[in-house]
Design a protein around this motif. Structure first.
Motif, short mmCIF file in Angstrom:
data_model
loop_
_atom_site.label_atom_id
_atom_site.label_comp_id
_atom_site.label_asym_id
_atom_site.label_seq_id
_atom_site.Cartn_x
_atom_site.Cartn_y
_atom_site.Cartn_z
N SER A 127 -71.27 -19.08 -18.45
CA SER A 127 -70.86 -17.68 -18.36
C SER A 127 -71.87 -16.83 -17.58
N ARG A 128 -73.16 -17.19 -17.64
CA ARG A 128 -74.18 -16.39 -16.96
C ARG A 128 -74.55 -16.93 -15.57
N LEU A 129 -74.50 -18.27 -15.40
CA LEU A 129 -74.95 -18.87 -14.15
C LEU A 129 -73.87 -19.64 -13.41
N SER A 130 -72.68 -19.79 -14.02
CA SER A 130 -71.61 -20.64 -13.45
C SER A 130 -72.17 -22.02 -13.09
N VAL A 186 -74.35 -10.34 -17.66
CA VAL A 186 -72.99 -10.85 -17.53
C VAL A 186 -72.47 -10.53 -16.14
N PRO A 187 -71.94 -11.51 -15.39
CA PRO A 187 -71.37 -11.23 -14.07
C PRO A 187 -70.28 -10.17 -14.14
N ALA A 205 -73.40 -29.57 -32.70
CA ALA A 205 -72.25 -29.47 -31.79
C ALA A 205 -71.97 -28.02 -31.39
N PRO A 206 -71.82 -27.07 -32.33
CA PRO A 206 -71.64 -25.67 -31.91
C PRO A 206 -72.84 -25.12 -31.13
N ILE A 207 -74.06 -25.52 -31.51
CA ILE A 207 -75.23 -25.00 -30.78
C ILE A 207 -75.27 -25.54 -29.36
N SER A 208 -74.89 -26.81 -29.17
CA SER A 208 -74.81 -27.37 -27.82
C SER A 208 -73.77 -26.63 -26.99
N VAL A 209 -72.64 -26.31 -27.61
CA VAL A 209 -71.59 -25.55 -26.91
C VAL A 209 -72.08 -24.13 -26.62
N PHE A 210 -72.90 -23.60 -27.51
CA PHE A 210 -73.50 -22.29 -27.28
C PHE A 210 -74.34 -22.29 -26.00
N LEU A 211 -75.21 -23.31 -25.86
CA LEU A 211 -76.02 -23.41 -24.65
C LEU A 211 -75.16 -23.66 -23.42
N TRP A 212 -74.15 -24.52 -23.55
CA TRP A 212 -73.23 -24.78 -22.43
C TRP A 212 -72.54 -23.48 -22.01
N SER A 213 -72.11 -22.70 -22.99
CA SER A 213 -71.38 -21.45 -22.70
C SER A 213 -72.28 -20.44 -22.01
N VAL A 214 -73.54 -20.37 -22.41
CA VAL A 214 -74.48 -19.45 -21.76
C VAL A 214 -74.70 -19.87 -20.30
N LEU A 215 -74.91 -21.15 -20.08
CA LEU A 215 -75.11 -21.65 -18.72
C LEU A 215 -73.90 -21.36 -17.83
#
Length: 497
Positions: free
Chosen positions: A43-46, A98-99, A31-41
């Motif tokens: 925060s970096r790519l919107s 980071v944007p 669950a945290p790792i999935s949120v980690f990937l979601w957050s990267v997508l």
């Protein structure tokens, strides 16, 4: 239901011994790792702004199906799934920047143009925290997935509820559900403290909490009569002959109000939680209560028939109070003229870290020999004994710490800029749409999940389907639940049970 099949179903979930805590931690780490990937997508790519059809599919894959696969198809190799999720996140971090807007988030300003960055007046002293939304939603998704998946062979027996002693994923899920309810209940306490000049008398709070309990108790009665009327397979030693989890949830609010009154004498909810757990454990060890709950024949009286539900309620009450304790620490905005938003967030992370270590230390002392100093008391969800209470508290504090850390790193504008017209947009852009929807109507979705679970079990011989069929049914079930959650969210409906 055919009597022989019913007996097979009951045997399928009975006399289980669970698995290791290490494996449970690895599985739930998805669950945290999935949120980690979601957050990267995001925060970096919107990637999830705007929320397009591909964004919905990826959101569903990461935050719902990853949890489903971790408990079924990848249950024997959870590290493989974790690596599959974390690898693209690391590659994106290394290949993108980071944007600029994310790097320098400007603080909002008041009507006279003064910055609200360091302790100015903000719109709401009890703001919505994306990491709390994510934590509660992840817990709800795990719970909803498990209550149906447990009826299929693709769900390992070591993840199902333990008979007497041991640890399992579903045992942890039940306690986590109660803990998360305690976390959000802290809002009412904080609001009451803010309006301390007009403190509501205890009897009025008991009346209000009882009204809140009635729908849950009614749901418990509906479930009871449905199970008995449909001759549905049931695991009696889980809560008793008549008791079910809705009764436990329904009785918590009035009892919590009584202990909230005691908080004027013992201001620490952690101490209240520990006090209940310790006293209950002392009674279990020094009287015949433990053997009465576990091995005594069931008598004709209601207490004997439902002794697991009645006495384990004390453990769940302690878990709820432990959750309320951490909610009081992390929910308030906490800013002041002498304390910046960054300092507040560091304080929240430090508090969660200390709580995690403290509860973990207590668990080691309770459940192991700990170099000759530990009590070595086994965990029992059926009793909801002290080691079980402490295990649940330690795990949930650790999960909160991880989700809070991810938000702090990838969406600093959420906590660095306080209040202002843009706060709602900042919170929305840093929260998964699916996670927000599950959190908004958690109990209603839990009810739908229970109804769907009953319907599937009555329509499908879950013990006799193969892995592919079971996986297809579970994916469809998860999709329906997600659709219900998103539909309620889109219609701006919030069903409070």
């Amino acid at each position: 239901m055919d009597p022989s099949y019913k007996a097979r179903k009951e045997a399928f979930v009975s006399n289980l011994t669970g698995g290791s805590i290490l494996e449970i931690n690895i599985v739930t780490l998805v669950a945290p790792i999935s949120v980690f990937l979601w957050s990267v997508l995001q925060s970096r790519l919107s990637f999830f702004t705007p929320y397009s059809a591909p964004a919905l599919v990826i959101d569903f894959l990461l935050n719902v199906l990853a949890i489903l696969f971790a408990t079924t198809l990848y249950s024997s190799t959870p590290w493989t799934l974790n690596i599959l999720l974390i690898s693209p996140a690391i590659l994106l971090l290394l290949s993108t920047t980071v944007p600029r807007l994310q790097q320098k988030a400007k603080p909002p300003r008041s009507a006279d143009g003064k910055s609200l960055k360091n302790g100015g007046n903000s719109d709401d002293p009890l703001p919505i925290h994306p990491f709390l939304t994510t934590y509660r939603a992840a817990m709800m998704i795990v719970t909803c997935v498990a209550i149906l998946a447990v009826d299929f062979r693709v769900f390992p027996r070591r993840f199902a509820k333990v008979e007497n002693w041991g640890t399992s994923l579903m045992d942890l899920g039940v306690g986590s559900f109660v803990f998360s309810s305690g976390v959000v209940s802290a809002r009412s306490v904080l609001k009451a403290r803010k309006n301390s000049a007009t403190k509501t008398p205890l009897w009025r709070r008991l009346t209000a909490s009882t009204r809140h309990s009635v729908p849950l108790l009614v749901l418990g009665l509906i479930r009871l009569y449905s199970v008995k009327g449909l001759d549905y397979a049931e695991h009696v030693t889980e809560y008793g002959v008549h008791w079910n989890f809705f009764f436990t949830l329904g009785l918590l609010p009035p009892f919590v109000e009584i202990f909230d009154f005691l908080a004027t004498l013992i201001p620490s909810y952690e101490m209240l939680a520990l006090g209940i757990a310790v006293l209950y454990q002392v009674v279990l060890e020094s009287t015949d209560l433990k053997s009465y709950i576990l091995v005594s024949p069931r008598g004709p009286d209601l207490l004997s028939k439902n002794r697991e539900g009645v006495f384990s309620f004390l453990g769940y009450l302690a878990i709820f109070l432990a959750g309320r304790a951490i909610g009081i620490r992390v929910i308030p905005r906490g800013n002041s003229p002498s304390r910046s938003a960054q300092q507040v967030r560091r304080s929240v992370l430090l508090s969660l870290g200390i709580e995690t270590v403290a509860w973990l230390g207590l668990f080691v002392l309770n459940s192991t020999y700990a170099l000759g100093y530990g009590a070595n008391i086994p965990v029992s969800r059926r009793l909801a004994n002290m080691p079980y209470v402490i295990w649940v508290a330690a795990f949930n504090n650790a999960q909160l710490f991880l989700f809070c850390l991810l938000e702090t790193v990838f969406f600093p504008s959420v906590h660095r800029t306080l209040g202002g017209d843009g706060e709602k947009d900042r919170v929305s852009s840093s929260t998964s749409r699916i996670m927000s929807a599950f959190n908004k109507n958690g109990l209603a979705i839990f009810l739908v999940a229970n109804l769907l679970t009953g319907a599937v079990n009555l329509a499908v011989p879950t013990l006799d389907v193969n892995t592919a069929q079971a996986t297809g049914l579970l994916i469809g079930y998860a999709a329906v639940l997600t659709g219900v959650a998103l539909g309620l969210d889109w219609a701006n409906i919030k069903l409070v049970l």
